[in-house]
Structure formats: structure tokens, C-alpha cells
Design a protein around this motif. Structure first.
Motif, PDB file in Angstrom:
ATOM      1  N   SER A  98      -3.339  -1.396  -4.390  1.00 48.54           N
ATOM      2  CA  SER A  98      -2.092  -0.701  -4.730  1.00 48.54           C
ATOM      3  C   SER A  98      -2.106   0.773  -4.332  1.00 48.54           C
ATOM      4  O   SER A  98      -1.127   1.274  -3.757  1.00 48.54           O
ATOM      5  N   LYS A  99      -3.196   1.472  -4.611  1.00 48.75           N
ATOM      6  CA  LYS A  99      -3.246   2.900  -4.278  1.00 48.75           C
ATOM      7  C   LYS A  99      -3.335   3.122  -2.767  1.00 48.75           C
ATOM      8  O   LYS A  99      -2.687   4.025  -2.231  1.00 48.75           O
ATOM      9  N   LEU A 100      -4.094   2.287  -2.096  1.00 51.94           N
ATOM     10  CA  LEU A 100      -4.185   2.380  -0.643  1.00 51.94           C
ATOM     11  C   LEU A 100      -2.828   2.106  -0.009  1.00 51.94           C
ATOM     12  O   LEU A 100      -2.417   2.793   0.933  1.00 51.94           O
ATOM     13  N   SER A 101      -2.114   1.126  -0.537  1.00 51.66           N
ATOM     14  CA  SER A 101      -0.803   0.789   0.020  1.00 51.66           C
ATOM     15  C   SER A 101       0.201   1.912  -0.194  1.00 51.66           C
ATOM     16  O   SER A 101       1.011   2.207   0.694  1.00 51.66           O
ATOM     17  N   ILE A 102       0.151   2.577  -1.353  1.00 54.33           N
ATOM     18  CA  ILE A 102       1.056   3.700  -1.603  1.00 54.33           C
ATOM     19  C   ILE A 102       0.795   4.824  -0.610  1.00 54.33           C
ATOM     20  O   ILE A 102       1.726   5.443  -0.089  1.00 54.33           O
ATOM     21  N   LEU A 103      -0.475   5.086  -0.323  1.00 53.48           N
ATOM     22  CA  LEU A 103      -0.823   6.133   0.643  1.00 53.48           C
ATOM     23  C   LEU A 103      -0.281   5.790   2.032  1.00 53.48           C
ATOM     24  O   LEU A 103       0.343   6.635   2.693  1.00 53.48           O
ATOM     25  N   ILE A 104      -0.499   4.563   2.476  1.00 56.05           N
ATOM     26  CA  ILE A 104      -0.056   4.153   3.811  1.00 56.05           C
ATOM     27  C   ILE A 104       1.467   4.103   3.896  1.00 56.05           C
ATOM     28  O   ILE A 104       2.064   4.559   4.887  1.00 56.05           O
ATOM     29  N   VAL A 105       2.101   3.568   2.872  1.00 57.87           N
ATOM     30  CA  VAL A 105       3.570   3.477   2.858  1.00 57.87           C
ATOM     31  C   VAL A 105       4.192   4.868   2.874  1.00 57.87           C
ATOM     32  O   VAL A 105       5.152   5.126   3.614  1.00 57.87           O
ATOM     33  N   SER A 106       3.657   5.781   2.077  1.00 56.17           N
ATOM     34  CA  SER A 106       4.175   7.151   2.039  1.00 56.17           C
ATOM     35  C   SER A 106       4.006   7.836   3.383  1.00 56.17           C
ATOM     36  O   SER A 106       4.900   8.542   3.862  1.00 56.17           O
ATOM     37  N   GLY A 107       2.846   7.625   4.006  1.00 58.24           N
ATOM     38  CA  GLY A 107       2.598   8.219   5.313  1.00 58.24           C
ATOM     39  C   GLY A 107       3.523   7.673   6.376  1.00 58.24           C
ATOM     40  O   GLY A 107       3.982   8.410   7.246  1.00 58.24           O
ATOM     41  N   THR A 108       3.825   6.376   6.310  1.00 63.49           N
ATOM     42  CA  THR A 108       4.696   5.744   7.300  1.00 63.49           C
ATOM     43  C   THR A 108       6.153   6.127   7.092  1.00 63.49           C
ATOM     44  O   THR A 108       6.878   6.403   8.055  1.00 63.49           O
ATOM     45  N   ALA A 109       6.587   6.155   5.854  1.00 66.07           N
ATOM     46  CA  ALA A 109       7.996   6.408   5.565  1.00 66.07           C
ATOM     47  C   ALA A 109       8.364   7.880   5.674  1.00 66.07           C
ATOM     48  O   ALA A 109       9.495   8.208   6.079  1.00 66.07           O
ATOM     49  N   ILE A 110       7.435   8.790   5.346  1.00 69.09           N
ATOM     50  CA  ILE A 110       7.826  10.198   5.229  1.00 69.09           C
ATOM     51  C   ILE A 110       7.121  11.100   6.238  1.00 69.09           C
ATOM     52  O   ILE A 110       7.731  11.542   7.204  1.00 69.09           O
ATOM     53  N   CYS A 111       5.855  11.397   6.028  1.00 63.43           N
ATOM     54  CA  CYS A 111       5.273  12.421   6.906  1.00 63.43           C
ATOM     55  C   CYS A 111       3.758  12.305   7.059  1.00 63.43           C
ATOM     56  O   CYS A 111       3.031  13.290   6.942  1.00 63.43           O
TER      57      CYS A 111
END
Length: 303
Positions: A98-111
Motif C-alpha cells: 500500500s505505501k509503495l503504491s501510494i508513492l508510485i501513484v503520486s509520482g505518476t499522477a503529479i510530479c
């Protein structure tokens, strides 16, 4: 000796004028010459990047930047929300941490790395989760700089279309600008303000995660304030009414700083972070990125 080699490589990167070349020289220096840990502090690359973007702001028309942002920001917002939501859904289906996915998703979606670095203390991410997510984003950034300008040229995209596409499809600001520089100056002037407009979504993300994880003490001073400096530089540049010679000099200086930044960013890669990437993580991140590429291309083409 390694310091001398590093200086030579940095000058080679700047003289080449190639964003991809600079990145590859940085990676070569880090991996094959086995540069010591933190041999080049990561803040150097960040500061060079920020300085290059601010100087670029002095050369951009304020009315043009405002018009672009007004036109594209609603679409950028839709893009960010959809990519983030879909990323969370896919991570649940694939059962990614879950934490790894939040990091990757945030990086992909935003900056990209900026988002990852900003939210990792909020969600109390482990060092290996941080390293893995940064390595994945770094890998995709290198691919983007290498192939996107070729794709854009082959399908006949205009400067505005390519710059807008890069502002949404590519993770980090440095790679957005790097790809745009390879395509042309016009694309850079489009990509820079739109990418920074996308980065504004880091504010609500930090607020939401701060509330969700019940830890607000780390939410201060995480948003990149240089965005506002960039906006100020646009208006200052318009007031100064700079000559063509001055504008040309500023663009060259900005390009040199941005390419130097990419070299420094390339030196941050290490074999340990690459080894931490497993198949499930890379498949998840790639699947989400491919969707982001397709969705952003569609938005650019319908505008």
C-alpha cells in the motif's frame, strides 16, 4: 581523481547540449565509475533545475502562460484525479504494497520524485520503499527523454501539442523539460508552466495524506516554493521588455543549467535501488504510466 572525472563529465554533458546525453553521462559516472555515495549531493541537481526553470520564466510571455494554464488546468486536474484513482484501484487488484503504491501513484499522477519525497515522511514509508519508487520513476524518466521527442517528431506534433503532452505524461519536471528541450524551444515554453501547474496538485495531496495518516508535523515546507518564483519571473521578464539578444542569452543559460541538473540527477542512481525493483512493482508502475501516456495524448489531441 574521481572529482576530476566528474567535472570533465559534467562539462561534456553541458557542451553536448543533449538532455539524454547528460543523463546517461551521470548514470555512467555513478554506476561504472563507482562514484561514492552522495559524491554529488542531490540538492545540487535540484537547485540547478530550479534556477534553470526560473531563468526560463524570464523569457516566457505572461499572457501566453496565463492563457495556456487557463485552458489546460481543468484537463490537467481531471488527468491527475483519474490517474491517481486508477492507480490505487490497480494496486489493490495486483496487491502491491500500500505505501509503495501510494508513492508510485503520486509520482505518476503529479510530479515524480518531488511528490515521492514530499509524501514519504507523511505515510512513514520505509527506506526500501522510497528507494524502489524513486528507481522506477528514474527509469521511466530516462526512457521518456530518449523516446518521446522521437515519437513527437515522427507523428508530426506541434510545439504546443508536444509540450502539453510532456507536461502530463512524464513524471519529473527535469525530464519534462529535458524531453521538451530535445524537441524544441517552443515546446519548452509550453511544457514548463503546464508541468508546474500540475505540480500544484501536490498541495491537496499533502493535506489529504496528512489528515489520513494523522501526522501533520511533516507537512510544512514540503511544497516547492520555486513555482511561485517561476511565476514571478514570468511577470518580471515581461516588465523588463528584454531584447532578442538578452532573451537568447537567458535561454542558453537556462538550457545549460537544466542539462547540468540532469547530469547531477543521473549520478543519484545506484545499483542497490535498481535491484530492489521486483516484477510486480515494475508491471504496476508501467501499466499505470502507459495509461497516463495514452490519456494525456488523447486530451492533447481533443483540445
Amino acid at each position: 581523481m574521481k572529482l576530476l572525472i566528474g567535472i570533465i563529465f559534467a562539462f561534456m554533458a553541458i557542451l553536448s547540449g543533449s538532455p539524454l546525453g547528460a543523463l546517461l553521462l551521470g548514470i555512467t559516472f555513478a554506476l561504472f565509475l563507482e562514484s561514492p555515495n552522495k559524491f554529488i549531493d542531490k540538492s545540487i541537481g535540484t537547485r540547478l533545475l530550479q534556477a534553470g526553470i526560473v531563468i526560463l520564466g524570464l523569457t516566457i510571455s505572461a499572457s501566453s502562460a496565463l492563457s495556456l494554464t487557463t485552458t489546460y488546468f481543468p484537463y490537467i486536474s481531471i488527468f491527475v484525479v483519474i490517474v491517481f484513482s486508477l492507480g490505487i484501484l490497480i494496486s489493490k487488484i495486483l496487491r502491491v504494497d500500500s505505501k509503495l503504491s501510494i508513492l508510485i501513484v503520486s509520482g505518476t499522477a503529479i510530479c515524480g520524485a518531488t511528490a515521492i519525497a514530499a509524501i514519504s515522511p507523511l505515510i512513514k514509508a520505509k527506506p526500501n520503499q522510497l528507494l524502489t519508487s524513486l528507481a522506477v520513476i528514474f527509469l521511466f524518466n530516462a526512457i521518456a527523454i530518449a523516446i518521446f521527442p522521437v515519437i513527437g517528431n515522427n507523428i508530426g506534433m506541434s510545439d504546443e501539442q508536444f509540450g502539453s503532452w510532456m507536461a502530463m505524461a512524464v513524471h519529473d519536471t527535469s525530464s519534462v523539460i529535458g524531453a521538451a528541450v530535445s524537441f524544441g524551444d517552443g515546446a519548452v515554453e509550453i511544457a514548463a508552466p503546464l508541468k508546474l501547474a500540475r505540480t500544484l496538485w501536490l498541495i491537496p495531496l499533502i493535506i489529504v495524506l496528512g489528515v489520513f495518516y494523522k501526522d501533520k508535523k511533516n507537512t510544512r515546507n514540503t511544497f516547492p516554493l520555486f513555482i511561485f518564483t517561476f511565476i514571478l519571473a514570468i511577470f518580471v521578464g515581461n516588465q523588463l521588455n528584454l531584447s532578442d539578444m538578452s532573451l537568447s542569452f537567458l535561454k542558453d543559460a537556462s538550457s545549460a543549467l537544466l542539462i547540468g541538473a540532469l547530469f547531477c540527477i543521473g549520478t543519484q542512481i545506484n545499483s542497490k535501488s535498481i535491484k530492489n525493483i521486483d516484477f510486480k512493482t515494475i508491471f504496476f508502475a508501467l501499466l499505470l504510466w502507459l495509461f497516463a501516456i495514452a490519456a494525456s495524448y488523447y486530451l492533447v489531441k481533443v483540445l
